[in-house]
Scaffold this active site. Structure first.
Site, mmCIF file in Angstrom:
data_model
loop_
_atom_site.group_PDB
_atom_site.id
_atom_site.type_symbol
_atom_site.label_atom_id
_atom_site.label_comp_id
_atom_site.label_asym_id
_atom_site.label_seq_id
_atom_site.Cartn_x
_atom_site.Cartn_y
_atom_site.Cartn_z
ATOM 1 N N GLY A 15 67.692 -6.081 -23.317
ATOM 2 C CA GLY A 15 66.621 -5.090 -23.188
ATOM 3 C C GLY A 15 65.418 -5.462 -24.028
ATOM 4 O O GLY A 15 65.571 -5.939 -25.156
ATOM 5 N N ARG A 76 69.413 -10.238 -17.705
ATOM 6 C CA ARG A 76 70.828 -10.324 -18.066
ATOM 7 C C ARG A 76 71.480 -11.336 -17.127
ATOM 8 O O ARG A 76 71.263 -11.292 -15.910
ATOM 9 C CB ARG A 76 71.494 -8.952 -17.964
ATOM 10 C CG ARG A 76 70.799 -7.911 -18.848
ATOM 11 C CD ARG A 76 71.553 -6.596 -18.868
ATOM 12 N NE ARG A 76 70.769 -5.549 -19.507
ATOM 13 C CZ ARG A 76 70.689 -5.343 -20.823
ATOM 14 N NH1 ARG A 76 71.352 -6.152 -21.633
ATOM 15 N NH2 ARG A 76 69.970 -4.362 -21.323
ATOM 16 N N ASP A 107 73.150 -7.467 -29.726
ATOM 17 C CA ASP A 107 74.459 -8.058 -29.996
ATOM 18 C C ASP A 107 75.010 -8.857 -28.818
ATOM 19 O O ASP A 107 75.670 -9.877 -29.017
ATOM 20 C CB ASP A 107 75.454 -6.989 -30.448
ATOM 21 C CG ASP A 107 75.612 -5.851 -29.456
ATOM 22 O OD1 ASP A 107 74.910 -5.856 -28.423
ATOM 23 O OD2 ASP A 107 76.428 -4.948 -29.714
ATOM 24 N N THR A 130 65.926 -4.776 -30.735
ATOM 25 C CA THR A 130 66.485 -3.658 -29.982
ATOM 26 C C THR A 130 66.005 -2.363 -30.613
ATOM 27 O O THR A 130 65.983 -2.247 -31.843
ATOM 28 C CB THR A 130 68.033 -3.684 -29.967
ATOM 29 O OG1 THR A 130 68.523 -2.448 -29.454
ATOM 30 C CG2 THR A 130 68.603 -3.907 -31.353
ATOM 31 N N ASP A 132 67.470 0.454 -30.651
ATOM 32 C CA ASP A 132 68.559 1.332 -31.100
ATOM 33 C C ASP A 132 68.902 1.170 -32.576
ATOM 34 O O ASP A 132 69.590 2.017 -33.144
ATOM 35 C CB ASP A 132 69.821 1.086 -30.270
ATOM 36 C CG ASP A 132 69.693 1.612 -28.852
ATOM 37 O OD1 ASP A 132 68.845 2.500 -28.624
ATOM 38 O OD2 ASP A 132 70.433 1.132 -27.971
ATOM 39 N N ASP A 134 71.007 -0.836 -33.895
ATOM 40 C CA ASP A 134 72.472 -0.804 -33.949
ATOM 41 C C ASP A 134 73.083 -2.163 -34.276
ATOM 42 O O ASP A 134 74.233 -2.436 -33.924
ATOM 43 C CB ASP A 134 73.029 -0.294 -32.618
ATOM 44 C CG ASP A 134 72.609 -1.151 -31.431
ATOM 45 O OD1 ASP A 134 71.724 -2.018 -31.590
ATOM 46 O OD2 ASP A 134 73.159 -0.947 -30.329
ATOM 47 N N ARG A 176 73.040 5.083 -26.892
ATOM 48 C CA ARG A 176 74.323 5.235 -26.191
ATOM 49 C C ARG A 176 75.500 5.227 -27.166
ATOM 50 O O ARG A 176 76.475 5.940 -26.993
ATOM 51 C CB ARG A 176 74.480 4.109 -25.151
ATOM 52 C CG ARG A 176 75.713 4.244 -24.269
ATOM 53 C CD ARG A 176 75.760 3.175 -23.194
ATOM 54 N NE ARG A 176 75.836 1.831 -23.751
ATOM 55 C CZ ARG A 176 74.858 0.943 -23.687
ATOM 56 N NH1 ARG A 176 73.728 1.259 -23.080
ATOM 57 N NH2 ARG A 176 74.992 -0.262 -24.208
#
Length: 328
Positions: A15, A76, A107, A130, A132, A134, A176
């Site tokens: 992303g 992707r 990741d 990213t 997020d 994360d 998510r």
């Protein structure tokens, strides 16, 4: 992996996030500064498999530091998950004379880089991109700060209409698996309740919170919901539940979606991307490989890429406590 690095490939994968272009710029210009050739790889690992390469120099990255998205595109690649696909990618890398690879992504992208490096003894370096936030091994990922500002600005505007019509708004944000965006943006925007995957507060707690808000004199409310929250089946299920149990509320849902990924990167993300890009290239030139560049306590660091992939980030429990106090 002690061979001399003379040509470095750079790609963006997974992303997109604001700051990726600033990181590309930093990698390309650091290569130019150290008189190392740089190759841009379009469409991530799929482009590596198809040999979609372009030589880049310091002028190739003019006027992109302020742009969202990625000029190298992203995709992707299911083919890269296969041994045959990775063999094609390595063959193209060798044919192009690449000595190392800088991968900007999350990741999943780092997992691909790690496997590629292990299979072909090929030097790689990761830069976390990213929204997020994360990724283990860094306190901030590229795009996270920009996404927070985008979400807070959107919630501020939603609050205007919520106040005008005495409405309750559920605002769904990305996240998510982790609630970093929801928690930080919720506190920053003054949300009455914040729902995140790490803390399932339950529907009863949500109703009690909304009742207290109503009884304290609040005529409108904002509830920020991370997309991975499990309080309800989804944000629309929560809307229906509140309407059934608290009919005095007029409830609306706003899903912010992919707008959180777009937009011009913040100053923080531009500076962070520049620092990470320099560190990635210079670490490769120093003979290092299989690391992710991160930031901890305002210092640029290196984290083994396998730890970045396997590790988990923790939610800020103190911020949860702050949120509870602020909703009093």
């Amino acid at each position: 992996m002690s061979k001399s690095i003379k040509k470095i490939g750079v790609m963006t994968s997974g992303g997109d996030s604001p700051g990726m272009n600033a990181a590309i710029r930093a990698v390309v210009r650091t290569c130019a500064f150290h008189k190392v050739d740089c190759i841009g790889i379009y469409r991530g690992y799929q482009g590596l498999i198809e040999g979609d390469f372009k030589e880049m120099n310091a002028r190739s990255v003019n006027n992109i530091v302020n742009k969202g998205g990625t000029i190298l595109k992203s995709a992707r690649s299911q083919e890269f998950r296969t041994v045959e696909g990775r063999k094609k990618a390595h063959s193209n890398a060798m044919e192009a004379g690449l000595d190392a690879l800088v991968v900007i992504g999350g990741d999943g992208s780092f997992t691909g880089a790690m496997i590629f490096s292990q299979e072909f003894d090929f030097p790689v370096m990761g830069i976390p991109g990213t929204i997020d936030n994360d990724i283990y091994g860094t306190s901030s990922t590229l795009g996270y700060d920009t996404a927070l500002n985008t979400v807070v600005e959107a919630i501020d505007k939603i609050r205007d209409t919520a106040s005008s019509h005495n409405r309750l708004f559920f605002v769904e944000v990305m996240g998510r698996d982790v609630g970093h965006i929801a928690l930080n943006a919720g506190v920053g925007a003054g949300a009455e309740e914040i729902l995140i995957p790490e803390e399932n507060l339950g529907k009863d707690r949500l109703l009690e919170s909304l009742k207290r808000s109503r009884e304290s004199g609040k005529t409108s409310s904002i509830v920020v919901v991370a997309e991975g929250d499990t309080t309800g089946e989804n944000v629309f299920d929560l809307k229906d539940y509140v309407e059934q149990n608290l009919p005095e509320y007029e409830v609306r849902v706003s899903v912010l979606g992919h707008m959180q990924r777009g937009g011009s990167p913040s100053c923080w993300d531009r500076v962070l991307a520049s620092r990470m890009g320099v560190k990635a290239v210079e670490s490769l030139l120093d003979g290092k490989s299989n690391y992710m560049v991160g930031i901890q306590d305002s210092k640029i660091t290196l984290c083994p890429i396998d730890q970045a992939v396997k590790g988990k980030t923790d939610i800020d429990l103190e911020l949860l406590r702050v949120s509870d106090i602020m909703t009093t």
